[in-house]
Design an enzyme around this catalytic site. Structure first.
Site, PDB file in Angstrom:
ATOM      1  N   TYR A 147       0.869  -1.082  -0.016  1.00 15.80           N
ATOM      2  CA  TYR A 147       0.066  -0.131  -0.003  1.00 15.80           C
ATOM      3  C   TYR A 147       0.927   0.969   0.112  1.00 15.80           C
ATOM      4  O   TYR A 147       0.601   2.043  -0.910  1.00 15.80           O
ATOM      5  CB  TYR A 147      -0.867  -0.123   1.337  1.00 15.80           C
ATOM      6  CG  TYR A 147      -1.916   0.909   1.373  1.00 15.80           C
ATOM      7  CD1 TYR A 147      -3.040   0.951   0.944  1.00 15.80           C
ATOM      8  CD2 TYR A 147      -1.489   2.284   2.106  1.00 15.80           C
ATOM      9  CE1 TYR A 147      -4.170   1.906   1.182  1.00 15.80           C
ATOM     10  CE2 TYR A 147      -2.559   3.137   2.240  1.00 15.80           C
ATOM     11  CZ  TYR A 147      -4.020   3.163   1.754  1.00 15.80           C
ATOM     12  OH  TYR A 147      -4.856   3.953   2.133  1.00 15.80           O
ATOM     13  N   LYS A 151       1.122   4.159  -2.667  1.00 11.25           N
ATOM     14  CA  LYS A 151       0.700   5.456  -2.333  1.00 11.25           C
ATOM     15  C   LYS A 151       1.632   6.476  -2.792  1.00 11.25           C
ATOM     16  O   LYS A 151       1.507   7.419  -3.047  1.00 11.25           O
ATOM     17  CB  LYS A 151      -0.114   5.642  -1.018  1.00 11.25           C
ATOM     18  CG  LYS A 151      -1.185   4.887  -0.862  1.00 11.25           C
ATOM     19  CD  LYS A 151      -2.426   5.317  -1.736  1.00 11.25           C
ATOM     20  CE  LYS A 151      -3.727   4.846  -1.247  1.00 11.25           C
ATOM     21  NZ  LYS A 151      -4.830   5.395  -2.130  1.00 11.25           N
TER      22      LYS A 151
HETATM   23  N1  CAA Z   1       5.992  -1.617  14.532  1.00  7.70           N
HETATM   24  C1  CAA Z   1       6.616  -2.668  14.815  1.00  7.70           C
HETATM   25  N2  CAA Z   1       6.121  -4.061  15.061  1.00  7.70           N
HETATM   26  C2  CAA Z   1       4.810  -4.235  14.941  1.00  7.70           C
HETATM   27  C3  CAA Z   1       3.967  -3.048  14.491  1.00  7.70           C
HETATM   28  C4  CAA Z   1       4.519  -2.016  14.398  1.00  7.70           C
HETATM   29  N3  CAA Z   1       3.754  -0.843  14.000  1.00  7.70           N
HETATM   30  N4  CAA Z   1       2.789  -3.482  14.460  1.00  7.70           N
HETATM   31  C5  CAA Z   1       2.805  -4.991  14.724  1.00  7.70           C
HETATM   32  N5  CAA Z   1       4.077  -5.366  15.166  1.00  7.70           N
HETATM   33  C6  CAA Z   1       4.573  -6.427  15.337  1.00  7.70           C
HETATM   34  C7  CAA Z   1       4.158  -7.102  16.721  1.00  7.70           C
HETATM   35  O1  CAA Z   1       4.517  -6.504  17.944  1.00  7.70           O
HETATM   36  C8  CAA Z   1       4.363  -8.514  16.533  1.00  7.70           C
HETATM   37  O2  CAA Z   1       5.473  -8.748  16.995  1.00  7.70           O
HETATM   38  P1  CAA Z   1       5.843 -10.243  17.619  1.00  7.70           P
HETATM   39  O3  CAA Z   1       5.721 -11.086  16.554  1.00  7.70           O
HETATM   40  O4  CAA Z   1       7.408  -9.993  17.963  1.00  7.70           O
HETATM   41  O5  CAA Z   1       5.246 -10.493  18.878  1.00  7.70           O
HETATM   42  C9  CAA Z   1       4.249  -8.566  15.323  1.00  7.70           C
HETATM   43  O6  CAA Z   1       4.445  -7.599  14.516  1.00  7.70           O
HETATM   44  C10 CAA Z   1       2.831  -8.926  14.731  1.00  7.70           C
HETATM   45  O7  CAA Z   1       3.150 -10.054  13.524  1.00  7.70           O
HETATM   46  P2  CAA Z   1       2.007 -11.005  13.218  1.00  7.70           P
HETATM   47  O8  CAA Z   1       2.352 -11.932  12.421  1.00  7.70           O
HETATM   48  O9  CAA Z   1       0.948 -11.153  14.312  1.00  7.70           O
HETATM   49  O10 CAA Z   1       1.306  -9.766  12.145  1.00  7.70           O
HETATM   50  P3  CAA Z   1      -0.112 -10.238  11.841  1.00  7.70           P
HETATM   51  O11 CAA Z   1      -0.166 -11.124  10.506  1.00  7.70           O
HETATM   52  O12 CAA Z   1      -1.050 -10.512  12.534  1.00  7.70           O
HETATM   53  O13 CAA Z   1      -0.480  -8.614  11.157  1.00  7.70           O
HETATM   54  C11 CAA Z   1      -1.009  -6.475  10.631  1.00  7.70           C
HETATM   55  C12 CAA Z   1      -0.054  -7.426  11.564  1.00  7.70           C
HETATM   56  C13 CAA Z   1      -2.121  -6.948   9.696  1.00  7.70           C
HETATM   57  C14 CAA Z   1       0.036  -5.675   9.578  1.00  7.70           C
HETATM   58  C15 CAA Z   1      -1.598  -5.599  11.941  1.00  7.70           C
HETATM   59  O14 CAA Z   1      -0.195  -5.012  12.559  1.00  7.70           O
HETATM   60  C16 CAA Z   1      -1.974  -4.332  11.276  1.00  7.70           C
HETATM   61  O15 CAA Z   1      -3.092  -4.201  10.778  1.00  7.70           O
HETATM   62  N6  CAA Z   1      -1.457  -3.132  11.589  1.00  7.70           N
HETATM   63  C17 CAA Z   1      -1.959  -1.889  10.861  1.00  7.70           C
HETATM   64  C18 CAA Z   1      -1.729  -1.539   9.438  1.00  7.70           C
HETATM   65  C19 CAA Z   1      -2.416  -0.277   9.170  1.00  7.70           C
HETATM   66  O16 CAA Z   1      -2.099   0.784   9.621  1.00  7.70           O
HETATM   67  N7  CAA Z   1      -2.997  -0.426   8.210  1.00  7.70           N
HETATM   68  C20 CAA Z   1      -3.797   1.106   7.794  1.00  7.70           C
HETATM   69  C21 CAA Z   1      -5.091   0.580   7.189  1.00  7.70           C
HETATM   70  S1  CAA Z   1      -6.169   1.976   6.934  1.00  7.70           S
HETATM   71  C22 CAA Z   1      -5.289   2.666   5.477  1.00  7.70           C
HETATM   72  O17 CAA Z   1      -4.542   2.213   4.841  1.00  7.70           O
HETATM   73  C23 CAA Z   1      -5.968   3.963   5.293  1.00  7.70           C
HETATM   74  C24 CAA Z   1      -4.772   4.779   5.096  1.00  7.70           C
HETATM   75  O18 CAA Z   1      -4.355   5.413   4.283  1.00  7.70           O
HETATM   76  C25 CAA Z   1      -4.322   5.732   6.440  1.00  7.70           C
END
Ligand code: CAA
Length: 241
Positions: A147, A151
């Site tokens: 994404y 973008k």
């Molecule tokens: N920074 C660093 N580490 C992070 C993190 C971050 N921001 N977010 C998650 N992590 C880490 C977690 O702590 C976890 O670490 P451990 O494995 O050591 O415990 C790990 O990453 C999570 O890994 P998973 O394998 O469990 O990840 P997942 O497969 O469950 O998915 C994700 C993770 C889907 C990316 C989830 O973090 C997420 O949804 N993040 C938000 C993404 C986001 O902001 N999207 C915006 C959507 S809206 C949009 O896009 C509109 C716009 O223009 C703003």
């Protein structure tokens, strides 16, 4: 006669607010959408704005769809490239399909929609192309390599096209919304969303109209000297020069 505006992804979220704001300013507005017929029907019933179904990821479908809109409403002079999708995953889990779907919609979609309209905008000596990018195209985001890349690409597209359109009366600008209260943002897990909100100086998610108001301004004659610009609407979450 009122100018005609076409808004991709126009039946929901930020796109819907853009359609409503443009209509309120007196434009003739048409909305494109890709998938949800039920929502689009409700949108058209409630707003009186016609909606047209095609995927912006499909160049031929864009050409045909634009042809249909222009046959009904006259030449499209204002294009708002708003349609976008997410397929969030950390990069080690991201599939090629997730990469492609996002790049084809969020980046190639801009080519597919703008390219068919561009020659007539040049001939008429007037056009407005407004691309909805994202804060995450500026700063990157964990889980959004696809994404954020698309973008950020939208911004390069905006600036290059702004140069090409300038002498032809066409302005091309980008808006980078931050986290706005839409279905897309509400789909982010609550715990992560709350962390994101904690990082927004204004202390809340944005409203769709916060973005729509910028679109109506950029579409107007008063904005004719603004081109190639990137306007952030993010509550102070990311301040770039
Ligand atoms: N920074 C660093 N580490 C992070 C993190 C971050 N921001 N977010 C998650 N992590 C880490 C977690 O702590 C976890 O670490 P451990 O494995 O050591 O415990 C790990 O990453 C999570 O890994 P998973 O394998 O469990 O990840 P997942 O497969 O469950 O998915 C994700 C993770 C889907 C990316 C989830 O973090 C997420 O949804 N993040 C938000 C993404 C986001 O902001 N999207 C915006 C959507 S809206 C949009 O896009 C509109 C716009 O223009 C703003």
């Amino acid at each position: 006669m009122a100018r005609t505006a076409l808004v991709t992804g126009g039946t929901r979220g930020i796109g819907r607010a853009i359609c409503e704001a443009l209509k309120a300013e007196g434009y003739t507005v048409a909305a494109n959408y890709a998938g949800n017929v039920e929502v689009a029907t409700q949108f058209t019933d409630e707003t009186g704005i016609p909606s047209y179904k095609w995927s912006v990821a499909d160049y031929e479908a864009c050409k045909d769809g634009i042809g249909e809109v222009e046959a009904a409403h006259g030449p499209v002079e204002i294009l708002v490239n708003n349609a976008g999708i997410t397929r969030d995953a950390p990069f080690h889990k991201m599939t090629q399909i997730q990469w492609r779907e996002v790049v084809e919609t969020n980046l190639s979609g801009l080519f597919n929609m703008t390219h068919p309209l561009w020659p007539a905008m040049r001939d008429r000596g007037f056009g407005r192309v407004i691309n909805i990018s994202s804060i995450n195209g500026l700063k990157g985001q964990f889980g959004q390599a696809n994404y954020s890349a698309a973008k950020a690409g939208d911004l390069g597209f905006t600036r290059s096209l702004a140069m090409e359109g300038a002498r032809k009366g066409i302005t091309v600008n980008a808006i980078c919304p931050g986290y706005i209260a839409t279905d897309m943002v509400m789909a982010v897990p609550e715990e992560i969303r709350n962390q994101i909100i904690a990082g927004i100086p204004v202390g809340r998610l944005g409203e769709t109209m916060d973005v729509a108001r910028c679109v109506t301004f950029l579409a107007s004659d008063q904005a004719s000297f603004i081109t190639g610009a990137t306007l952030s609407v993010n509550g102070g979450q990311y301040m770039s020069g």
